[in-house]
Design an enzyme around this catalytic site. Structure first.
Site, short mmCIF file in Angstrom:
data_model
loop_
_atom_site.label_atom_id
_atom_site.label_comp_id
_atom_site.label_asym_id
_atom_site.label_seq_id
_atom_site.Cartn_x
_atom_site.Cartn_y
_atom_site.Cartn_z
N CYS A 331 0.91 -1.32 -0.03
CA CYS A 331 0.11 -0.03 0.14
C CYS A 331 0.74 1.36 -0.09
CB CYS A 331 -1.03 0.03 1.16
SG CYS A 331 -0.18 -0.04 2.77
N THR A 332 0.25 2.33 0.48
CA THR A 332 1.00 3.71 0.21
C THR A 332 2.38 3.85 0.89
OG1 THR A 332 -0.94 4.83 -0.75
CG2 THR A 332 0.99 6.13 -0.16
#
Length: 479
Positions: A331-332
């Site tokens: 994810c980020t």
């Protein structure tokens, strides 16, 4: 006197009346000052106005542009009255604390007025850093950084941590979003380089985070306070909104963390095996569809979901897809993988679950031209940051390569749209035909709230897509 009736109030002494008038004037002054500082913080630097071709735009707030002082004043008065009141109240408390402590020595930088925070539980220190050696210009410079971080730990008093965190950010002129919960803290804040560095040092010295939060846990990118419309600090049930009680699915049951170097090797091996049709691995993007649309790892499975709170349902509906597989998640910044991997592991269908430590942010620091292609979506007014030159998405209207998001031009829609300059010049600035043609007809409720017609983007998108296994994933490995 009637039984039960309060006795009449006695005459107000001149001194009491004078003190009340003085206090009222002080509150009014604090509010005017807070209002002025709030507006000043939204000012767009002249250099930025020129470089963006928007010489007339002088202020930006809530992703809106303002050219006239009256416009920004009206917006702040209508939309940010609560923020102004909180800042004014804090300033008044600090002023009162300074006056009351002037007769004796005071501890420099203490956060007075935070419900006795300085003398509270030993696991939370509420001391603010001394900024007397830093100039105001250095502390409020528009050239700065955006910091992304999180820390899972047990917080006995989230309200106290929240109050200190808000005071700290205001003290350093930081904007952004900070979520506090009994399971930890999650923040994305922007400010000057000096302010960002001070913030990191204070966070690392916080007894609650010692031994857990480290320098490398802060992901930094070019930006500043202007990247956010305001400062929002609050107490929530979860520090990342997955929609499941942390007591049921805990961050303590997370997957195996892989460093960027280890993750890079795993992706390299996965792509090689996928090309030969032999892979037993799934490379899973835990983000939302509009994030993965403009940038993702080659060969990934990117769920077509609108919110992370839909992720558990996505897993439930596609359990067969993950059966006996090795799953590489990313994810980020890493935080969604903490809970997402824990949820997937709780289903006991995968062989192994791994996650990218530090997320895409940290991977791009090590491999800016690696297996992640396109832009990295960020949750602030920049929308995306760049590490390579690839453009993997297209204009919603004409199909030309384009990856710069804008908000739908319909006033009451919050969807993001990819529309290239040519289509923008033709007036194609909405997210879908419903918004473009009707501009979301709005009807007012008696309560003053508004109802909006559901746009085509949300109406036609299934809440939880069902993956039809999965030649598509194997083919994706050949990108």
């Amino acid at each position: 006197m009637v039984p039960g009736e309060a006795p009449p109030a006695g005459p107000v002494s001149p001194r009491g009346s004078a003190e009340a008038v003085a206090a009222k004037k002080q509150r009014a002054f604090a509010r005017r000052k807070a209002f002025s500082q709030f507006v000043k913080a939204k000012e767009v630097p002249a250099a930025a106005r020129c470089s963006a071709g928007g010489e007339g735009v002088r202020w930006r707030c809530c992703r809106q542009a303002f050219e006239e002082l009256s416009g920004i004043h009206r917006h702040v008065a209508l939309q940010h009255a609560g923020d102004i009141g909180q800042q004014a109240g804090l300033a008044a408390k600090q002023a009162a604390a300074e006056v009351s402590s002037s007769s004796g020595p005071a501890l420099a930088g203490s956060a007075d007025g935070l419900h006795g925070c300085s003398h509270g539980s030993p696991e939370i220190s509420c001391v603010l850093p001394d900024t007397s050696h830093v100039s105001y210009d250095d502390l409020t410079s528009k050239v700065g950084e955006v910091l992304l971080y999180y820390c899972y730990c047990e917080v006995k008093d989230p309200e106290k941590l929240c109050a200190w965190q808000k005071a700290l950010c205001q003290h350093l002129h930081l904007t952004g979003k900070v979520r506090v919960a009994s399971e930890g803290i999650n923040g994305t804040v922007g400010g000057s380089k000096v302010a960002a560095n001070l913030y990191i040092q204070v966070m690392l010295s916080q007894p609650l985070f010692k031994g857990i939060l480290r320098q490398e846990d802060f992901k930094s990118s070019a930006g500043g306070a202007h990247c956010f419309p305001d400062l929002r600090v609050g107490v929530f049930k979860e520090i990342v909104p997955m929609g499941i009680d942390p007591k049921i699915v805990s961050y303590k049951e997370t997957g195996i963390h892989l460093s960027p170097q280890e993750f890079h090797r795993e992706v390299e091996q996965y792509l090689s095996q996928a090309n030969q049709g032999q892979s037993n691995t799934i490379l899973l993007d835990c983000r939302n569809f509009y994030e993965s649309k403009i940038g993702h790892f080659q060969g990934c499975l990117a769920p077509d979901i609108r919110k992370f709170s839909y992720f558990p349902s996505y897993i439930d509906e596609n359990l067969e897809l993950f059966k006996d597989k090795r799953v590489l998640m990313y994810c980020t910044g890493g935080i969604r993988c903490e809970r997402g991997s824990a949820y997937l592991r709780s289903k006991a269908v995968c062989r192994e679950v791994y996650q990218l430590k530090g997320g895409i942010h940290k991977y791009l620091e090590e491999f800016p031209d690696g297996f992640y292609r396109g832009k990295l979506f960020v949750f602030d007014d920049r929308y995306a940051i760049c590490s390579n030159e690839d453009i993997i998405s297209a204009c919603r209207y004409c199909g030309t390569l384009w990856d710069q998001y804008k908000l739908c031009s319909s006033q009451h829609c919050r969807q993001l749209v990819l529309t290239c300059p040519s289509c923008c010049n033709k007036g194609l600035t909405a997210c879908c035909p419903v918004c473009q043609e009707k501009e979301l007809k709005v009807t007012s409720r008696a309560s003053g709230q508004t109802l909006k017609e559901e746009c085509e983007c949300t109406r036609r998108r299934p809440r939880v897509p069902i993956e039809r296994v999965s030649q598509r994933m194997l083919d994706a490995g050949k990108d």
